[in-house]
Design a protein around this motif. Sequence first.
Motif, PDB file in Angstrom:
ATOM      1  N   HIS A 262      14.768   1.529 -11.563  1.00 58.55           N
ATOM      2  CA  HIS A 262      15.586   2.734 -11.775  1.00 58.55           C
ATOM      3  C   HIS A 262      14.790   4.005 -11.508  1.00 58.55           C
ATOM      4  O   HIS A 262      15.242   4.898 -10.780  1.00 58.55           O
ATOM      5  CB  HIS A 262      16.119   2.755 -13.207  1.00 58.55           C
ATOM      6  N   LYS A 265      13.583   5.287  -7.826  1.00 58.85           N
ATOM      7  CA  LYS A 265      14.564   5.690  -6.824  1.00 58.85           C
ATOM      8  C   LYS A 265      14.656   7.210  -6.733  1.00 58.85           C
ATOM      9  O   LYS A 265      14.954   7.889  -7.706  1.00 58.85           O
ATOM     10  CB  LYS A 265      15.932   5.093  -7.150  1.00 58.85           C
ATOM     11  N   GLY A 266      14.434   7.730  -5.537  1.00 58.58           N
ATOM     12  CA  GLY A 266      14.497   9.167  -5.316  1.00 58.58           C
ATOM     13  C   GLY A 266      15.876   9.735  -5.540  1.00 58.58           C
ATOM     14  O   GLY A 266      16.034  10.894  -5.938  1.00 58.58           O
ATOM     15  N   SER A 267      16.945   8.934  -5.309  1.00 59.92           N
ATOM     16  CA  SER A 267      18.316   9.407  -5.494  1.00 59.92           C
ATOM     17  C   SER A 267      18.621   9.703  -6.956  1.00 59.92           C
ATOM     18  O   SER A 267      19.579  10.407  -7.269  1.00 59.92           O
ATOM     19  CB  SER A 267      19.309   8.364  -4.973  1.00 59.92           C
ATOM     20  N   ARG A 268      17.817   9.186  -7.857  1.00 60.04           N
ATOM     21  CA  ARG A 268      17.996   9.438  -9.295  1.00 60.04           C
ATOM     22  C   ARG A 268      16.937  10.389  -9.841  1.00 60.04           C
ATOM     23  O   ARG A 268      16.722  10.478 -11.051  1.00 60.04           O
ATOM     24  CB  ARG A 268      17.959   8.114 -10.062  1.00 60.04           C
ATOM     25  N   GLY A 269      16.233  11.046  -8.936  1.00 57.52           N
ATOM     26  CA  GLY A 269      15.201  11.997  -9.355  1.00 57.52           C
ATOM     27  C   GLY A 269      13.852  11.369  -9.591  1.00 57.52           C
ATOM     28  O   GLY A 269      12.913  12.045 -10.013  1.00 57.52           O
TER      29      GLY A 269
END
Length: 292
Positions: A262, A265-269
Amino acid sequence: SQELCSALEKDHAKLQSAKEAAEQRIQELKKEELHRALEQQLSLNGEKKMIFKGLPANKEDMNKLMLTPLIHFPLPGGSALITFEDAEVAQRIIKKREHMVELSCGQLEELDQCRVKVQAVPMDILLPSALEIRLTQSKRSILVSDLPSLDIPKEALLDKLELFFSKTKNGGSEVESRNFLEDSQQVVLTFTRDGVAEPLIERGHTEVPIGKGKYKIKISPCMCGDISNLQLQASRCPRTVLLLGIPDVLSVESTRDALEIHFQKGSRGGGEVDALAYVPVGQTGVAVFVED
């Protein structure tokens, strides 16, 4: 309705006050714990020993003491420490505070996937900002150095030293304890009574028979230190985040993997994870912080 609102505001104020008092007490307890840990490390009779070596480069450096931090921080159950390679990632995770982490519980994606809410908070530790140490010379101990490099076990060498220094004809007396200083080739010998160490220290050197040879060894005072003044300051770990409120749903390994997946992941910061440690509900852990 107005009375209910007023009552709720009062309750909120009380809870806030209690929270602040609890946080202040936690900081005080952390200070006391660090103080005790430093005292233990400075005592030659404690579990940790400190060795002072080398010569100062100039007079200005004579009163300086370099400390390497080694902080032990208790971790509660249902928590995790995650260290990112980039400090900016850690700050983004902390700023968002609440995170929904997906846990894959089986083969069926839709039916067996669940989400858990975890909280991300900064990792604050206390570090010494100023330290004063009072040094005293031990009345019963001597420091033995310049020991020969022989192919014998350390215990056998300690036996030879105790046998020599326990004899009155060699200026010694009954030996209470003998120990190698940590990470050194120096030995602390402690006698059972006062008045033995000082004449040996004045002599400075002596020859000790070991095996078939005689070896000249050095005798020095044994200095003990205790903390006379300690000041602390809060320090925030720039790359590390403390995750709280992790439920006991999956195995330790599966939970650790889910958290790492979790938060990388760059999409979640998130970003590249350097290290992650997880403490399950019902257990406790200790995090050790060293100088970065």
